[in-house]
Design a protein around this motif. Structure first.
Motif, PDB file in Angstrom:
ATOM      1  N   ARG A  21       0.804  -1.212   0.000  1.00 34.83           N
ATOM      2  CA  ARG A  21       0.000   0.000   0.000  1.00 34.83           C
ATOM      3  C   ARG A  21       0.838   1.263   0.000  1.00 34.83           C
ATOM      4  N   GLY A  22       2.002   1.237   0.606  1.00 37.80           N
ATOM      5  CA  GLY A  22       2.825   2.437   0.660  1.00 37.80           C
ATOM      6  C   GLY A  22       3.202   2.842   2.066  1.00 37.80           C
ATOM      7  N   THR A  23       2.405   2.420   3.041  1.00 37.09           N
ATOM      8  CA  THR A  23       2.765   2.664   4.442  1.00 37.09           C
ATOM      9  C   THR A  23       2.623   1.355   5.208  1.00 37.09           C
ATOM     10  N   ARG A  24       3.432   1.200   6.202  1.00 35.74           N
ATOM     11  CA  ARG A  24       3.388  -0.024   7.006  1.00 35.74           C
ATOM     12  C   ARG A  24       2.033  -0.185   7.684  1.00 35.74           C
ATOM     13  N   GLU A  25       1.464   0.912   8.177  1.00 36.85           N
ATOM     14  CA  GLU A  25       0.178   0.848   8.858  1.00 36.85           C
ATOM     15  C   GLU A  25      -0.917   0.332   7.930  1.00 36.85           C
ATOM     16  N   ALA A  26      -0.969   0.871   6.724  1.00 39.43           N
ATOM     17  CA  ALA A  26      -1.973   0.423   5.752  1.00 39.43           C
ATOM     18  C   ALA A  26      -1.707  -1.015   5.327  1.00 39.43           C
ATOM     19  N   ASP A  27      -0.429  -1.367   5.145  1.00 38.60           N
ATOM     20  CA  ASP A  27      -0.099  -2.751   4.797  1.00 38.60           C
ATOM     21  C   ASP A  27      -0.653  -3.719   5.830  1.00 38.60           C
ATOM     22  N   TYR A  28      -0.419  -3.414   7.106  1.00 46.63           N
ATOM     23  CA  TYR A  28      -0.895  -4.309   8.160  1.00 46.63           C
ATOM     24  C   TYR A  28      -2.418  -4.353   8.220  1.00 46.63           C
ATOM     25  N   MET A  29      -3.059  -3.204   8.148  1.00 44.98           N
ATOM     26  CA  MET A  29      -4.512  -3.191   8.253  1.00 44.98           C
ATOM     27  C   MET A  29      -5.156  -3.910   7.066  1.00 44.98           C
ATOM     28  N   ILE A  30      -4.794  -3.536   5.879  1.00 45.20           N
ATOM     29  CA  ILE A  30      -5.446  -4.072   4.683  1.00 45.20           C
ATOM     30  C   ILE A  30      -4.919  -5.471   4.361  1.00 45.20           C
ATOM     31  N   GLY A  31      -3.614  -5.671   4.506  1.00 46.62           N
ATOM     32  CA  GLY A  31      -3.030  -6.981   4.225  1.00 46.62           C
ATOM     33  C   GLY A  31      -3.492  -8.052   5.193  1.00 46.62           C
ATOM     34  N   CYS A  32      -3.496  -7.743   6.479  1.00 47.85           N
ATOM     35  CA  CYS A  32      -3.953  -8.728   7.468  1.00 47.85           C
ATOM     36  C   CYS A  32      -5.438  -9.022   7.292  1.00 47.85           C
ATOM     37  N   GLU A  55      -9.284   2.814  -3.418  1.00 47.12           N
ATOM     38  CA  GLU A  55      -9.439   4.039  -2.641  1.00 47.12           C
ATOM     39  C   GLU A  55      -8.118   4.412  -1.965  1.00 47.12           C
ATOM     40  N   GLU A  56      -8.047   5.628  -1.483  1.00 46.41           N
ATOM     41  CA  GLU A  56      -6.856   6.105  -0.778  1.00 46.41           C
ATOM     42  C   GLU A  56      -6.733   5.408   0.575  1.00 46.41           C
ATOM     43  N   ASP A  57      -5.498   5.095   0.962  1.00 42.53           N
ATOM     44  CA  ASP A  57      -5.262   4.421   2.236  1.00 42.53           C
ATOM     45  C   ASP A  57      -5.813   5.192   3.425  1.00 42.53           C
ATOM     46  N   VAL A  58      -5.628   6.500   3.418  1.00 40.31           N
ATOM     47  CA  VAL A  58      -6.111   7.299   4.552  1.00 40.31           C
ATOM     48  C   VAL A  58      -7.625   7.194   4.696  1.00 40.31           C
ATOM     49  N   ASP A  59      -8.326   7.092   3.577  1.00 40.42           N
ATOM     50  CA  ASP A  59      -9.783   6.940   3.636  1.00 40.42           C
ATOM     51  C   ASP A  59     -10.161   5.556   4.153  1.00 40.42           C
ATOM     52  N   ILE A  60      -9.536   4.523   3.623  1.00 37.58           N
ATOM     53  CA  ILE A  60      -9.828   3.156   4.073  1.00 37.58           C
ATOM     54  C   ILE A  60      -9.590   3.033   5.578  1.00 37.58           C
ATOM     55  N   MET A  61      -8.473   3.556   6.033  1.00 36.25           N
ATOM     56  CA  MET A  61      -8.140   3.463   7.451  1.00 36.25           C
ATOM     57  C   MET A  61      -9.127   4.274   8.292  1.00 36.25           C
ATOM     58  N   ALA A  62      -9.538   5.440   7.818  1.00 39.00           N
ATOM     59  CA  ALA A  62     -10.502   6.265   8.552  1.00 39.00           C
ATOM     60  C   ALA A  62     -11.858   5.564   8.641  1.00 39.00           C
ATOM     61  N   TRP A  63     -12.273   4.914   7.558  1.00 38.75           N
ATOM     62  CA  TRP A  63     -13.534   4.172   7.592  1.00 38.75           C
ATOM     63  C   TRP A  63     -13.433   3.002   8.560  1.00 38.75           C
ATOM     64  N   ALA A  64     -12.306   2.303   8.520  1.00 35.25           N
ATOM     65  CA  ALA A  64     -12.116   1.139   9.393  1.00 35.25           C
ATOM     66  C   ALA A  64     -12.101   1.546  10.863  1.00 35.25           C
ATOM     67  N   MET A  65     -11.538   2.700  11.152  1.00 31.22           N
ATOM     68  CA  MET A  65     -11.446   3.163  12.542  1.00 31.22           C
ATOM     69  C   MET A  65     -12.676   3.956  12.976  1.00 31.22           C
TER      70      MET A  65
END
Length: 90
Positions: A21-32, A55-65
């Motif tokens: 994804r480009g960031t470790r945080e997004a890799d872990y969230m989306i990859g796991c 979609e953008e990683d920041v959006d995916i992570m914001a929706w997930a959180m």
């Protein structure tokens, strides 16, 4: 008999995209999420995930959180599963 279904190739591509994804945080969230949930997915679930990872990683992570409202097209059981965040292991 051989399986000429495009699903295996799509799953492989989705796995790669989930973990790069480009960031470790997004890799872990989306990859796991992909690694722990995809085994039971069919065409509809895979199509949902393929659209999500566009979609953008920041959006995916914001929706997930739960800090941004989830767009209508991503609402439902898979997003609820993503929002549990019980799949991330570091």
């Amino acid at each position: 008999m051989t399986d000429n279904s495009p699903l295996p190739a799509r799953f492989a591509r989705a796995k790669f995209r989930a973990w790069h994804r480009g960031t470790r945080e997004a890799d872990y969230m989306i990859g796991c999420f992909f690694d722990t949930r995809h085994a039971g997915w069919g065409e509809a679930e895979l199509a949902w995930f393929e659209a999500l990872i566009e979609e953008e990683d920041v959006d995916i992570m914001a929706w997930a959180m739960g800090v941004q409202p989830v767009p209508e097209e991503f609402r439902g059981p898979l997003m609820q599963d993503l929002q549990r965040l019980d799949f991330v292991t570091i």
